[in-house]
Write a protein that holds these residues in place. Structure first.
Motif, short mmCIF file in Angstrom:
data_model
loop_
_atom_site.label_atom_id
_atom_site.label_comp_id
_atom_site.label_asym_id
_atom_site.label_seq_id
_atom_site.Cartn_x
_atom_site.Cartn_y
_atom_site.Cartn_z
N GLY A 95 9.76 -4.12 2.76
CA GLY A 95 10.93 -4.98 2.70
C GLY A 95 10.72 -6.16 1.77
N LEU A 96 9.53 -6.77 1.86
CA LEU A 96 9.22 -7.89 0.97
C LEU A 96 9.26 -7.44 -0.48
N ALA A 97 8.70 -6.27 -0.77
CA ALA A 97 8.71 -5.76 -2.14
C ALA A 97 10.13 -5.60 -2.65
N SER A 98 11.04 -5.14 -1.81
CA SER A 98 12.43 -4.96 -2.23
C SER A 98 13.09 -6.30 -2.54
N CYS A 99 12.82 -7.29 -1.71
CA CYS A 99 13.38 -8.62 -1.97
C CYS A 99 12.82 -9.20 -3.27
N LEU A 100 11.52 -9.07 -3.48
CA LEU A 100 10.90 -9.59 -4.69
C LEU A 100 11.45 -8.88 -5.93
N ARG A 101 11.69 -7.58 -5.79
CA ARG A 101 12.28 -6.84 -6.91
C ARG A 101 13.65 -7.39 -7.26
N ASP A 102 14.47 -7.68 -6.26
CA ASP A 102 15.80 -8.21 -6.52
C ASP A 102 15.75 -9.62 -7.10
N LEU A 103 14.64 -10.30 -6.90
CA LEU A 103 14.46 -11.63 -7.47
C LEU A 103 13.80 -11.55 -8.85
N ARG A 105 10.89 -10.53 -9.56
CA ARG A 105 9.48 -10.91 -9.49
C ARG A 105 8.66 -9.62 -9.43
N TRP A 106 8.66 -8.93 -10.57
CA TRP A 106 8.11 -7.59 -10.66
C TRP A 106 6.61 -7.52 -10.30
N PRO A 107 5.76 -8.37 -10.85
CA PRO A 107 4.32 -8.25 -10.52
C PRO A 107 4.04 -8.42 -9.04
N GLU A 108 4.72 -9.38 -8.39
CA GLU A 108 4.52 -9.57 -6.95
C GLU A 108 5.02 -8.36 -6.16
N ALA A 109 6.16 -7.82 -6.57
CA ALA A 109 6.68 -6.64 -5.89
C ALA A 109 5.73 -5.47 -6.03
N LEU A 110 5.16 -5.30 -7.21
CA LEU A 110 4.21 -4.21 -7.42
C LEU A 110 2.97 -4.39 -6.56
N ARG A 111 2.49 -5.61 -6.44
CA ARG A 111 1.31 -5.84 -5.60
C ARG A 111 1.60 -5.49 -4.14
N ALA A 112 2.81 -5.81 -3.68
CA ALA A 112 3.18 -5.45 -2.31
C ALA A 112 3.22 -3.94 -2.14
N ARG A 113 3.77 -3.24 -3.13
CA ARG A 113 3.83 -1.78 -3.05
C ARG A 113 2.42 -1.18 -3.07
N GLU A 114 1.53 -1.78 -3.84
CA GLU A 114 0.16 -1.28 -3.89
C GLU A 114 -0.54 -1.47 -2.55
N ARG A 115 -0.25 -2.56 -1.88
CA ARG A 115 -0.81 -2.76 -0.54
C ARG A 115 -0.29 -1.72 0.43
N VAL A 116 1.00 -1.39 0.31
CA VAL A 116 1.58 -0.34 1.16
C VAL A 116 0.87 0.98 0.91
N ALA A 117 0.62 1.30 -0.35
CA ALA A 117 -0.05 2.57 -0.68
C ALA A 117 -1.41 2.67 -0.03
N ASP A 118 -2.09 1.54 0.11
CA ASP A 118 -3.41 1.55 0.75
C ASP A 118 -3.32 1.76 2.25
N LEU A 119 -2.15 1.50 2.83
CA LEU A 119 -2.00 1.58 4.29
C LEU A 119 -1.49 2.93 4.77
N LEU A 120 -0.79 3.67 3.91
CA LEU A 120 -0.14 4.90 4.35
C LEU A 120 -0.99 6.13 4.03
N PRO A 121 -0.95 7.15 4.87
CA PRO A 121 -1.62 8.42 4.54
C PRO A 121 -1.05 8.97 3.24
N PRO A 122 -1.88 9.35 2.28
CA PRO A 122 -1.39 9.72 0.94
C PRO A 122 -0.36 10.83 0.93
N SER A 123 -0.44 11.78 1.85
CA SER A 123 0.47 12.92 1.82
C SER A 123 1.69 12.75 2.72
N SER A 124 1.85 11.57 3.31
CA SER A 124 2.96 11.37 4.24
C SER A 124 4.28 11.16 3.50
#
Length: 260
Positions: A95-103, A105-124
């Motif tokens: 959700g934070l990444a989506s808000c940052l994208r709308d603002l 703030r691309w680099p911050e949004a990408l960092r949030a998405r990268e953190r999500v990728a580290d948390l989720l099972p890769p094939s989910s």
């Protein structure tokens, strides 16, 4: 279109505050959301979060409602408050990444998405949805190779090979309307040029809003291999949305459905 996991926690989740007054407020928030009364719903989640200050999910729901009310700055702050309570919440990070994208703030949004990728099972399915949303940010940052690699997972089940963007038959579908289609046509131009440079001269098929067909036919005619244009309303079961060779491209489908 963002992945479904970007939304807040369901108001009917039994593990959310279940005392009588809180349950009544949750049910009211759910009704308000169904009516599109996002600010009113956000106010209820704020009140509930004050009553239950340790429950990060209430701030996440507040952030989602504020984002849907077109208040990404306020939504981002609510998601940050949720993350202070639960730093590894993938819902709040998305959700934070989506808000940052709308603002923008691309680099911050990408960092949030990268953190999500580290948390989720890769094939989910959630990881594939996050990969799709990441591709949209990469397009906005003009990081083309990474964007192509990420978006190729669209509509592919976990474990399936990525979509080959250089295959002869490739269909692209616009999801989001005129402004977003125009904004990200640069992705299409880059894709067509890359296909041509790789020796793939079969035109791709592009499905857009009917009013854009003639305009894009003329506007994209300068490309080395212009796409074939189709009105989205004319699509059938063998067209873009259902074809194994189809992709809803981030360039033509940036974020913005009913969930962050």
């Amino acid at each position: 279109m963002p992945d479904p996991g970007d939304q807040g926690w369901p108001t009917g989740t039994t593990s959310l505050p279940s005392d009588g007054p809180s349950r009544s407020l949750l049910e009211r928030a759910a009704r308000l959301q169904q009516q599109g009364c996002w600010l009113e719903a956000a106010a209820i989640y704020d009140a509930l979060a004050r009553r239950h200050p340790d429950d990060h999910r209430l701030r996440a729901n507040q952030g989602n409602a504020l984002w849907l009310a077109d208040l990404p700055q306020a939504g981002a702050e609510a998601y940050r408050r949720s993350l202070r309570l639960a730093p590894d919440s993938s819902v709040s990070l998305r959700g934070l990444a989506s808000c940052l994208r709308d603002l923008n703030r691309w680099p911050e949004a990408l960092r949030a998405r990268e953190r999500v990728a580290d948390l989720l099972p890769p094939s989910s399915p959630e990881a594939h949805g996050n990969c799709w949303s990441t591709s949209q940010l990469l397009v906005g940052s003009q990081r083309w190779p990474e964007a192509f690699a990420a978006m190729a997972h669209r509509h592919h089940p976990p474990g399936a090979p990525p979509l080959d963007l250089l295959q002869p038959r490739l269909e692209l579908e616009s999801e989001q309307g005129y402004g977003d289609t125009f904004q990200f046509l640069r992705f299409l131009v880059e894709l067509v040029q890359r296909r041509h440079a790789a020796g793939q001269h079969e035109p791709l098929d592009l499905w857009v809003e009917p009013n854009l067909v003639e305009l894009l036919l003329q506007g994209l005619a300068w490309l080395p291999c212009p796409p074939r244009l189709h009105a989205a309303a004319d699509s059938d079961s063998d067209s873009a949305a259902d074809s194994e060779a189809s992709a809803q491209v981030p360039a033509l489908a940036p974020p913005g459905d009913s969930q962050p």
